[in-house]
Design an enzyme around this catalytic site. Structure first.
Site, PDB file in Angstrom:
ATOM      1  N   LYS B  97       0.873  -1.170   0.000  1.00  0.00           N
ATOM      2  CA  LYS B  97       0.000   0.000   0.000  1.00  0.00           C
ATOM      3  C   LYS B  97       0.911   1.222   0.000  1.00  0.00           C
ATOM      4  O   LYS B  97       1.733   1.394   0.906  1.00  0.00           O
ATOM      5  CB  LYS B  97      -0.883   0.010   1.249  1.00  0.00           C
ATOM      6  CG  LYS B  97      -1.766   1.239   1.320  1.00  0.00           C
ATOM      7  CD  LYS B  97      -2.497   1.355   2.647  1.00  0.00           C
ATOM      8  CE  LYS B  97      -2.834   2.806   2.908  1.00  0.00           C
ATOM      9  NZ  LYS B  97      -3.231   3.047   4.291  1.00  0.00           N
ATOM     10  N   GLY B 158      -7.182   9.377  10.481  1.00  0.00           N
ATOM     11  CA  GLY B 158      -7.405   9.518  11.919  1.00  0.00           C
ATOM     12  C   GLY B 158      -8.466  10.540  12.293  1.00  0.00           C
ATOM     13  O   GLY B 158      -8.750  10.740  13.462  1.00  0.00           O
ATOM     14  N   ALA B 184      -9.148   5.681   5.204  1.00  0.00           N
ATOM     15  CA  ALA B 184      -8.936   6.873   6.035  1.00  0.00           C
ATOM     16  C   ALA B 184     -10.197   7.709   6.199  1.00  0.00           C
ATOM     17  O   ALA B 184     -10.932   7.960   5.248  1.00  0.00           O
ATOM     18  CB  ALA B 184      -7.829   7.758   5.492  1.00  0.00           C
ATOM     19  N   GLY B 185     -10.403   8.120   7.430  1.00  0.00           N
ATOM     20  CA  GLY B 185     -11.494   9.026   7.750  1.00  0.00           C
ATOM     21  C   GLY B 185     -12.740   8.355   8.280  1.00  0.00           C
ATOM     22  O   GLY B 185     -13.580   8.998   8.894  1.00  0.00           O
ATOM     23  N   ASN B 206      -8.650   1.776  10.616  1.00  0.00           N
ATOM     24  CA  ASN B 206      -7.665   1.570  11.669  1.00  0.00           C
ATOM     25  C   ASN B 206      -8.052   2.326  12.937  1.00  0.00           C
ATOM     26  O   ASN B 206      -8.511   1.739  13.909  1.00  0.00           O
ATOM     27  CB  ASN B 206      -6.261   1.994  11.196  1.00  0.00           C
ATOM     28  CG  ASN B 206      -5.215   1.793  12.283  1.00  0.00           C
ATOM     29  OD1 ASN B 206      -5.448   1.141  13.289  1.00  0.00           O
ATOM     30  ND2 ASN B 206      -4.040   2.352  12.096  1.00  0.00           N
ATOM     31  N   THR B 207      -7.942   3.664  12.882  1.00  0.00           N
ATOM     32  CA  THR B 207      -8.147   4.472  14.091  1.00  0.00           C
ATOM     33  C   THR B 207      -9.469   4.158  14.805  1.00  0.00           C
ATOM     34  O   THR B 207      -9.487   3.983  16.028  1.00  0.00           O
ATOM     35  CB  THR B 207      -8.116   5.973  13.737  1.00  0.00           C
ATOM     36  OG1 THR B 207      -6.929   6.232  12.982  1.00  0.00           O
ATOM     37  CG2 THR B 207      -8.117   6.838  14.982  1.00  0.00           C
TER      38      THR B 207
END
Lengths: 367, 255
Positions: B97, B158, B184-185, B206-207
């Site tokens: 990635k 994040g 993301a987001g 992830n976050t």
């Protein structure tokens, strides 16, 4: 234009007078903003801000977890040389202090590195006093070559250098720099740096920018809180970090909050911040600069460091020694200052896990 | 018929990809993988310590998962390529990635450098999944460069702010003939479901999982949301109407 011009601009502004006018409403408004201006940051540092530590802490905690996750990065310092030509009234390495000084031979550098790497740490911070006779660029480049075999990230905390010199260090594997301005107050700076190259305020101040131009991956700055008015120094540190972040977007910017510690000599601090003051400063940094790394070293006690973990800290030293040869040598020199948190790397890792955080020992890879 | 996502010669039945940074403890990662049912896990090469037994994050990732190392920390194409090569040499497979970020304030990707790195690595035999700001021309260039998928951001890394770039992602889904993975987001399962309903092929989280009070439970919630969103997309939701049926139609005279 450099950050020096910003410092000159701010000298025209009466910080103390402004802080005396800060009201509760001003603090609440600034603290609840999504994006804080320089003025909001200044307001949060005001004495009035001390009444809102819990609100600030809640927000700082959230921002830190969001940006960095539940992790704390670990490193340890390794002193290469205690020789210094400067006369700084607050420092144990002051040229006038009589004590056993030492510069590690390259063989000893290897032994220190090996001893430290056994703890599992992969990030090393190497330090020297300011003496090009005892630790010149060539010596540092050779140390870099040795350290690269044991560590995946090397940070230097040494005397300020030229851009070209930083470039050579970057090529040798050094990826980060730590350089403290000590105090941003020029009058006070001049008074505590009695002689030596460090007396040149501007050259030291602009070292961070030269390092950025040389391609360092991360730049860590700070003021030695207690040398001068700590609130004013905290404010200028924050502005300096923001300036670097704006001008070097590819560089990770970090702030340390070192408080003056007992050392050889008899220097009396102007106003050492109390624990509450240090917390207020750290929280204000986090709210002002959500992406900036915040380091708390072993200058602070184990208990205090553990409590700070949830308030915005992202990086901690562990298993520290401020002595040259302190990790492996019998004939080590005296230290630069006293350490408060004497726990081993394993103990600090355990403490971090107990707080619900992951200790991260490796966060960079030499390319 | 089973609903399969094909990327780089692999067939995936689960469409939730997992990021491994930010967890409070590496020990919970195996449980998170289990409850999320993820089949693709991304790891920052900068964090991988092959020599540290306890520290080596790879030891916490099930061998059944496809490892997707990422180039976090790369500031340009050259560094991303170097990190990818390090990952492959370390035995992390040939998926990569690409993350090229030269902006530490917002953590927004550098699309131009990402295209360059994609081209170099795809030619070198990698299965390349580039992380980009959603932009149609960039996505087309990535197709030409040999990308295996396109990973547009929903909002900055994040930020947990959801699908702020929805309209742009919608265009990528419509126009680009590669899997579109929203990365993301995404801060809540409902936002993951929304991305899947729109027709995204997968999402990477992830976050939102790593920093939840109960990461294992949150991973399960995301798994269900991704499945629900995908199912809704396949079922074909009814057309949305901007206006209700007017009680006094303006075109009645045409009848």
């Amino acid at each position: 234009m450099t950050f020096f011009d910003k410092v000159l601009e701010h000298e025209q502004f009466d910080l103390q007078q402004f802080w005396s006018t800060v009201t509760d409403e001003m603090v609440i408004k600034s603290l609840n903003k999504q994006s804080l201006s320089d003025k909001d940051f200044l307001i949060l540092l005001a004495p009035k801000g001390a009444g809102y530590l819990e609100n600030m802490a809640q927000k700082a905690h959230k921002l830190t977890v969001q940006n960095f996750g539940k992790v704390i990065f670990l490193y340890t310092p390794m002193y290469l040389s205690s020789y210094c030509v400067n006369r700084c009234t607050y420092c144990g390495f002051n040229v006038e202090n009589k004590f056993l000084r030492k510069t590690l031979t390259l063989k000893e550098v290897g032994m220190e590195a090996q001893a430290i790497s056994k703890t599992g740490l992969k990030h090393i911070l190497v330090l020297t006093g300011e003496s090009r006779n005892h630790a010149n660029l060539q010596y540092l480049l050779e140390c870099g070559e040795i350290l690269k075999k044991y560590f995946t990230s090397i940070t230097i905390e040494i005397y300020p250098m030229e851009t070209e010199e930083y470039k050579k260090l970057v090529k040798a594997g050094v990826d980060s720099i730590t350089i403290y301005q000590e105090t941003y107050n020029r009058t006070r700076y001049d008074a505590v740096h009695l002689s030596g190259p460090k007396k040149d305020y501007g050259y030291r101040l602009e070292a961070a920018e030269r390092a950025g131009n040389a391609g360092m991956r991360s730049i860590n700055i700070g003021a030695l809180l207690g040398l001068s008015d700590w609130r004013a120094d905290a404010f200028l540190t924050g502005l300096h970090a923001k300036y670097l972040q704006d001008n070097f977007p590819g560089v990770e910017i970090g702030i340390s909050l070192p408080r003056l510690r007992p050392h050889k000599g008899s220097f009396q601090p102007v106003s050492t911040p109390e624990d509450r003051d240090l917390v207020q400063t750290m929280l204000a940094f986090r709210l002002f600069l959500p992406r900036v790394g915040i380091t708390i070293s072993t200058r602070e006690s184990a208990q205090f460091r553990d409590n700070l973990m949830k308030l915005g800290v992202t990086k901690m030293s562990a298993g520290s020694s401020t002595e040259v040869g302190g990790h492996s040598q019998d004939n080590k020199s005296d230290g630069q200052f006293e350490i408060s948190d004497n726990r081993s790397v394993a103990e600090v890792r355990e403490a971090i896990l107990n707080k619900g955080y992951q200790p991260v020992l490796k966060d960079w890879q030499y390319l | 018929m089973e609903d399969i996502l094909k990327i780089g010669g692999k067939e995936l039945s689960n469409r939730l990809f997992l990021g491994t940074g930010k967890f409070p403890n590496k020990n919970i990662i195996p449980q998170v993988i289990k409850s999320s049912e993820t089949q693709v896990v991304t790891v920052a090469v900068r964090r991988v310590d092959l020599n540290g037994e306890q520290e080596n994050i790879l030891n916490y990732i099930s061998k059944d998962c496809i490892l997707m190392p990422n180039t976090s920390g790369a500031r340009n194409a050259e560094e991303a390529v170097r990190i990818a090569q390090i990952a492959r040499a370390a035995g992390c497979g040939n998926w990569i990635k690409i993350e090229v970020i030269n902006d530490n304030k917002y953590l927004l990707p550098d699309n131009y450098e990402t295209i360059k790195a994609t081209e170099i690595l795809a030619k070198d035999g990698f299965v390349v999944l580039p992380y980009v700001s959603p932009d149609l021309m960039v996505a087309k260039a990535l197709v030409d460069a040999g990308a295996a998928a396109v990973m547009p951001l929903g909002a900055p890394i994040g930020s947990n702010r959801g699908l702020q770039t929805k309209e742009l992602i919608r265009i990528l889904i419509a126009e680009i003939d590669l899997p579109i993975i929203v990365d993301a987001g995404i801060g809540k399962p409902s936002q993951a479901a929304e991305a899947m309903e729109m027709g995204a092929d997968a999402v990477l989280v992830n976050t939102a999982i790593a920093t939840a009070e109960d990461a294992v439970k949150m991973a399960e919630a995301f798994n269900l949301a991704v499945k629900a969103g995908r199912l809704a997309y396949l079922a074909g939701p009814g057309a949305e109407q901007l206006y209700g049926e007017a009680s006094s139609p303006l075109t009645d005279f045409l009848r």
